[in-house]
Design a protein around this motif. Structure first.
Motif, PDB file in Angstrom:
ATOM      1  N   LEU A  68      50.212 104.036 -45.754  1.00 25.91           N
ATOM      2  CA  LEU A  68      50.074 105.489 -45.626  1.00 25.91           C
ATOM      3  C   LEU A  68      50.385 105.950 -44.206  1.00 25.91           C
ATOM      4  O   LEU A  68      50.086 107.073 -43.834  1.00 25.91           O
TER       5      LEU A  68
ATOM      6  N   VAL B 299      53.953 109.617 -53.168  1.00 27.58           N
ATOM      7  CA  VAL B 299      54.463 108.249 -53.102  1.00 27.58           C
ATOM      8  C   VAL B 299      54.663 107.761 -54.532  1.00 27.58           C
ATOM      9  O   VAL B 299      53.696 107.627 -55.289  1.00 27.58           O
TER      10      VAL B 299
ATOM     11  N   ARG C 290      52.229 113.726 -48.771  1.00 24.06           N
ATOM     12  CA  ARG C 290      53.415 113.121 -49.388  1.00 24.06           C
ATOM     13  C   ARG C 290      53.098 112.640 -50.796  1.00 24.06           C
ATOM     14  O   ARG C 290      51.985 112.225 -51.079  1.00 24.06           O
TER      15      ARG C 290
ATOM     16  N   LYS D  71      49.550 111.273 -44.974  1.00 22.24           N
ATOM     17  CA  LYS D  71      49.979 110.238 -44.032  1.00 22.24           C
ATOM     18  C   LYS D  71      49.653 110.646 -42.602  1.00 22.24           C
ATOM     19  O   LYS D  71      49.774 111.805 -42.240  1.00 22.24           O
TER      20      LYS D  71
ATOM     21  N   ALA E 109      52.498 108.177 -59.655  1.00 24.56           N
ATOM     22  CA  ALA E 109      52.676 108.425 -58.228  1.00 24.56           C
ATOM     23  C   ALA E 109      51.303 108.789 -57.663  1.00 24.56           C
ATOM     24  O   ALA E 109      50.389 109.156 -58.402  1.00 24.56           O
TER      25      ALA E 109
ATOM     26  N   PHE F 253      50.916  99.954 -50.671  1.00 21.55           N
ATOM     27  CA  PHE F 253      51.611 101.072 -50.053  1.00 21.55           C
ATOM     28  C   PHE F 253      50.963 101.452 -48.725  1.00 21.55           C
ATOM     29  O   PHE F 253      49.752 101.638 -48.650  1.00 21.55           O
TER      30      PHE F 253
END
Length: 90
Positions: free
Chosen positions: A48, A57, A55, A27, A22, A46
């Motif tokens: 952001l 992710v 966070r 963000k 992860a 991914f």
């Protein structure tokens, strides 16, 4: 914390042994995107973008421990990307 807005910038961690990966990111509404690879395999791209908060992710889970190099590559240009950390679990 690592911050950039330059496409192609890469964070690299060699010798990773993981069943789960992860990334910890910050963000914001105008954040960019990153691509994550592990052991030469693209795990995904991914975004952001989101609320201005830190966070976790989730990137990938593997059935057995996998070994290799993790790369986090910025795929957007002129948009902020803030990476706070890499989570590796066996």
């Amino acid at each position: 914390m690592t911050r950039t807005n330059v496409e192609g910038r890469t964070l690299t961690r060699k010798g990773v042994h993981a069943k789960r990966l992860a990334i910890v990111v910050h963000k914001t509404l105008n954040s960019g995107t990153v691509k994550v690879t592990f052991a030469g395999q693209v795990l995904g791209t991914f975004s952001l973008q989101g609320e201005a908060k830190r966070r976790v992710v989730n990137v990938a889970k593997f059935p057995v421990v996998k070994t290799g190099t993790v790369k986090i590559i910025v795929t957007s240009d002129n948009k902020p990307v803030i990476i706070d950390g890499l989570v590796v679990a066996k």
